[in-house]
Design an enzyme around this catalytic site. Structure first.
Site: not given
Ligand code: IVH
Length: 684
Positions: A36-38, A83, A114, A116, A137, A319
């Site tokens: 259907e989507y197609d 960063s 959340d 990383k 970025r 980490k």
């Molecule tokens: S917040 C000012 N949330 O990690 C806050 N960054 O080491 C900036 N990244 O280049 C980032 N998951 O691309 C945030 N849940 C998350 C993330 C996240 C991955 C990356 C982000 C940034 C790098 C920094």
């Protein structure tokens, strides 16, 4: 149709398709079937081709990728993309929270936590709710503009959802590829003799840095939003975004996917618990994550804390320990794939890596071994990502035994001893009848990518090929239950399931699955569907020229050559004869099996006159919902769909008392039925 009606129809189709993209890729809750989507997609593409004045850079049809770019243009971010500071353990976390508490003079601080995501950082920009730009970025101040490639990311909204849409919105997030999609991509790269990627992050970054958006479109990328840059509202809606949670809820409402498992933690302790839980779940998550990011939830407090030169003082990346370890490379075993590719697999001293004992890891191809000079007896570093097969990353030269010799890649197939030939990065067995290929071809034929014959087990396919019972996919249809029951270990129930799966495919398999199941190089689901929509059966495909194949959407010279070579080979033709002899020969219009009945099941249509879409598209729309197509008027026809200047067929139809409808009424018939689509991938 008048232009005004076409304009409305196009707008409606775009909205519908984007809604279904959102349901499928963001909410994981599809409402309609692929067919259907197609049909919706094809109708829109048809109208856009016919009415170029209705072009729109944010039409869902643009997601397939436009013209290649010459190069990348630098883009200066309006607000810096900071960063993150890293914490390597929970001690680091607690000293961070103490600093925060001291700085703001408050003990109980709420955090938003959340995962990383391990991907590529990206900023996407919307003006008046429309996607206008995307940039990497870069160094945080200047990135590269990659708008054309980001448009192909299926879960990225091209038009923001909902009524309260900001004038200007900059969303920051991560472009990622799921572990499963990554493994499948590398497998395809291996089979095609192309370079493999070391991890999903490299695959995502490499795909975004493609100049040809068609390549990016073919890579299953996803965007997960985690923050914002500039936001401008015409009214006061911004005041509601006073916490990180509100920002994330707001992004969700506007149509963005956000990282899974994200949540508010009431205290620093809760963040620590979240970290431990996520660390445990890490290997089973659909995406690679390398830690947890904890952010002060209150945005006023965030302002108060401010930034260092490099990173916010209100966030910390906690980490996880690396999912890597060292072990001994005991031997290198060569596996032979469906297209004859010789894939080297490392046999390792078993080691535990993130809760799983690893004893095998991929070495990808000849070039990968040579570049890194892996030798039997070496101590190697291995890495595991999610449920993906582990990889050998590098060698520890200090631990190399004096006796270790450079690895010599085989020049002959280890299964049939025929000569093997280099082809790009791959080395292939040259024997078309190699039993290893036969096993893999049949396994592919019955897999989800092919005829989806659940009940036909891999182990049994292997056994049946070894014993010469199966010599090609066609011979599946010659099998009898007694052939299976000869094996002591085959139970009556298993044999029955096996036979039932074959019977089901015989009855229900649509042409596109048959084509996809043949495992023609470069022909996946999409191309198989294109071929199945344009040809009556495999004989029809066999007789067309390469040039004619290239006229089809999505078919370039490489695919056309591959299809043509496959079809022309004597072996293929012999296999086709065998399929026919055994009564398995799907043709166009063979019903696609979907759960439940479809609205047009059993209804026969005839299209006449000038329609707002190509006649073949209208037919495909009917077929997608189970309708049949007739070329001639007879009592068997249920609906005559009449366009402008419909000629003599109408008179004949009236005489027979058939129902004559216009195109709009016809599309109305299509729009009424909703069905659940089966998800096969963990999509976000
Ligand atoms: S917040 C000012 N949330 O990690 C806050 N960054 O080491 C900036 N990244 O280049 C980032 N998951 O691309 C945030 N849940 C998350 C993330 C996240 C991955 C990356 C982000 C940034 C790098 C920094």
């Amino acid at each position: 149709m008048a232009l005004k009606d076409v304009t409305e129809r196009v707008a409606l189709l775009r909205e519908k398709i984007e809604r279904h993209n959102h349901l499928y890729y963001v909410q994981d809750a599809p409402e309609i079937s692929d067919a259907e989507y197609d049909a919706l997609f094809r109708e829109l593409a048809g109208l856009e081709a016919e009415y170029p004045e209705l072009d729109d850079s944010n039409s869902p049809t643009k997601r397939v990728g436009g013209k290649p770019a010459e190069g990348f243009t630098p883009y200066e971010h309006a607000l810096r993309l900071y960063s993150l500071d890293n914490g390597m353990d929970l001690d680091a976390w607690y000293s961070f929270t103490e600093r925060v508490s001291k700085a703001v003079g408050q003990q109980n601080i709420e955090y938003w936590a959340d995962p990383k995501m391990d991907g590529l950082a990206m900023e996407v920009i919307y003006e008046q709710g429309r996607f206008v730009r995307a940039a990497t970025r870069g160094d945080g101040l200047i990135g590269e503009e990659v708008t054309h490639n980001m448009r192909t990311v299926m879960n990225l909204p091209l038009v923001l959802r909902g009524d309260a849409v900001p004038e200007l919105l900059e969303v920051r997030g991560e472009v990622v590829m799921s572990n499963r999609d990554f493994a499948a991509l590398n497998h395809r790269q291996e089979e095609a003799g192309n370079k493999v990627f070391a991890n999903p992050r490299n695959a995502a970054a490499g795909s975004i840095r493609q100049l040809d958006p068609k390549v990016a479109a073919s890579r299953p990328l996803r965007f997960l939003g985690y923050g914002i840059g500039r936001v401008e509202w015409t009214d006061g809606s911004a005041e509601e975004w006073t916490t990180q949670k509100a920002v994330m809820d707001g992004l969700k409402d506007l149509g963005f996917a956000i990282p899974p498992e994200a949540k508010v933690c009431a205290s620093s302790r809760e963040v620590a618990e979240y970290f431990e839980v996520l660390k445990e779940q890490r290997a089973g998550l659909p995406f690679e994550i390398d830690g947890v990011v904890a952010k002060v939830n209150d945005r006023e407090l965030q302002e108060e804390l401010g930034y260092t030169a490099r990173a916010p003082r209100w966030a910390l990346a906690l980490k996880f320990p690396a999912l890597q370890t060292k072990t001994r490379l005991n031997s290198i075993r060569i596996q032979v794939g469906r297209t004859g590719v010789l894939t080297p697999v490392a046999e390792l001293d078993p080691v535990e890596l993130a809760g799983v004992v690893v004893s095998k890891a991929t070495l990808h191809n000849k070039g990968y071994i040579e570049e890194r000079d892996f030798r039997v007896g070496d101590t190697v570093l291995i890495q595991r990502a999610g449920d993906v097969i582990p990889q050998v990353l590098s060698v520890d030269l200090d631990a190399r035994p004096a006796s270790a010799e450079p690895y010599v890649f085989p020049t002959h197939c280890p299964v049939c001893q025929s000569a093997a030939k280099e082809d790009g990065e791959a080395v292939r067995c040259t024997n078309p009848l190699c039993p290893a290929k036969t096993v893999q071809r049949i396994i592919h034929f019955v897999s989800k990518a092919g005829l989806d014959m659940e009940g036909v087990g891999k182990k049994w396919v292997q056994k049946l090929v070894e014993d010469d019972v199966l010599t090609s996919p066609a011979e599946l249809f010659a099998l009898e239950k007694t052939d299976l029951l000869k094996y002591e270990r085959m139970g009556d129930k298993s044999a029955e399931n096996f036979m039932a799966a074959i019977a089901k495919a015989r009855k229900e398999a649509p042409l596109w699955r048959f084509i996809a199941g043949l495992g023609i190089r470069h022909v996946g689901e999409q191309t198989a569907k294109t071929l199945a929509a344009d040809f009556d059966d495999l004989d029809a495909i066999s007789t067309v020229t390469r040039e004619e194949l290239q006229d089809l959407d999505d078919v370039g010279p490489i695919v056309a050559d591959s299809v043509s070579d496959f079809m022309q080979s004597a072996e293929t033709q012999a296999m086709f004869d065998r399929f026919k002899e055994l009564g398995f020969w799907p043709t166009r219009g063979t019903k696609e099996p979907v759960s439940g009945s479809r609205l047009l099941d059993g209804k026969v249509f005839i299209f006449t006159g000038t329609l707002p879409v190509k006649r073949s598209e209208a037919q495909a729309m009917a077929e997608a919902q189970g309708g049949g197509i007739s070329k001639t008027i007879s009592k068997k026809v249920d609906y005559v769909v009449a366009g402008e200047k419909a000629g003599s067929k109408i008179a004949k139809a009236e005489k027979l008392g058939l129902e004559i409808i216009d195109f709009e009424t016809f599309t109305g018939l299509l729009g009424q039925k909703k069905e659940k689509r089966q998800m096969t991938l963990l999509d976000y």
